[in-house]
Motif scaffolding. Structure first.
Motif, mmCIF file in Angstrom:
data_model
loop_
_atom_site.group_PDB
_atom_site.id
_atom_site.type_symbol
_atom_site.label_atom_id
_atom_site.label_comp_id
_atom_site.label_asym_id
_atom_site.label_seq_id
_atom_site.Cartn_x
_atom_site.Cartn_y
_atom_site.Cartn_z
ATOM 1 N N ARG A 191 44.285 41.078 40.988
ATOM 2 C CA ARG A 191 44.734 41.325 42.368
ATOM 3 C C ARG A 191 46.245 41.150 42.471
ATOM 4 N NH1 ARG A 191 40.947 37.069 45.180
ATOM 5 N NH2 ARG A 191 41.890 35.999 43.430
ATOM 6 N N LEU A 223 37.879 42.566 43.197
ATOM 7 C CA LEU A 223 38.884 43.589 43.453
ATOM 8 C C LEU A 223 38.442 44.571 44.526
ATOM 9 C CD1 LEU A 223 39.670 44.410 39.713
ATOM 10 C CD2 LEU A 223 40.801 42.740 41.187
ATOM 11 N N HIS A 240 43.593 47.318 44.559
ATOM 12 C CA HIS A 240 43.801 46.595 43.297
ATOM 13 C C HIS A 240 43.416 47.479 42.116
ATOM 14 C CE1 HIS A 240 42.549 43.230 46.152
ATOM 15 N NE2 HIS A 240 43.859 43.096 46.001
#
Length: 163
Positions: free
Chosen positions: A20, A48, A52
């Motif tokens: 991230r 995520l 991301h």
């Protein structure tokens, strides 16, 4: 960041890295080298979202929109949602037939992708056992295991996949 080779198989696990967050200076070349060495990298314990995935995947090169051109993550057409779940109205939340058999992603592209980024958000269970199983094969090892006469027959040949 720690990279640990999978024993007796293709790939390696990468721990100590939060995808991230932007990668620190010098981390991407280490990951790229590990991908070249191991063929598959697994980043366990990540949580995520589409931005991301897009940001991390974009480090490896230009991102493609899947040829099906459906089930994009909102605001991120380069992120495709695969799911067998439906919303309250019965509308599919993602492509549900993905991965029903052995395949190579994007094999129909003029230029084969360097990498694919997959992220499981929710894996269905039956009796406590995960359903479905993403598996990877080492095609270099498969070729090395072929009898010499088969390798000779394949020498110089080209295969084309036309989606």
């Amino acid at each position: 960041m720690q990279i640990t080779r999978n024993p007796g198989g293709v790939g390696a696990r990468v721990t100590g890295l939060d995808l991230r967050q932007p990668l620190a200076e010098g981390q991407f070349p280490v990951l790229l080298r590990a991908l070249a060495t191991h063929g598959v990298l697994c980043f366990p314990g990540q949580d995520l979202e589409a931005p991301h995935l897009s940001s991390f995947g974009g480090r490896f090169g230009s991102l493609e929109v899947n040829v099906a051109n459906m089930f994009h993550a909102p605001g991120h057409p380069e992120v495709m949602v695969l799911s067998n779940m439906k919303d309250d109205a019965g509308k599919p939340l993602g492509l549900n037939a993905a991965g029903q058999g052995w395949h190579t992603d994007m094999s129909y592209s003029r230029e084969i992708a360097l990498a694919n980024v997959l992220h499981a958000k929710r894996v269905p269970l039956r009796d406590g056992v995960p359903l479905g199983d993403t598996q990877f094969l080492d095609m270099h090892a498969a070729y090395d295991d072929l009898p010499d006469e088969v390798k000779q027959r394949l020498e110089g040949r080209v295969a084309i996949h036309d989606f």
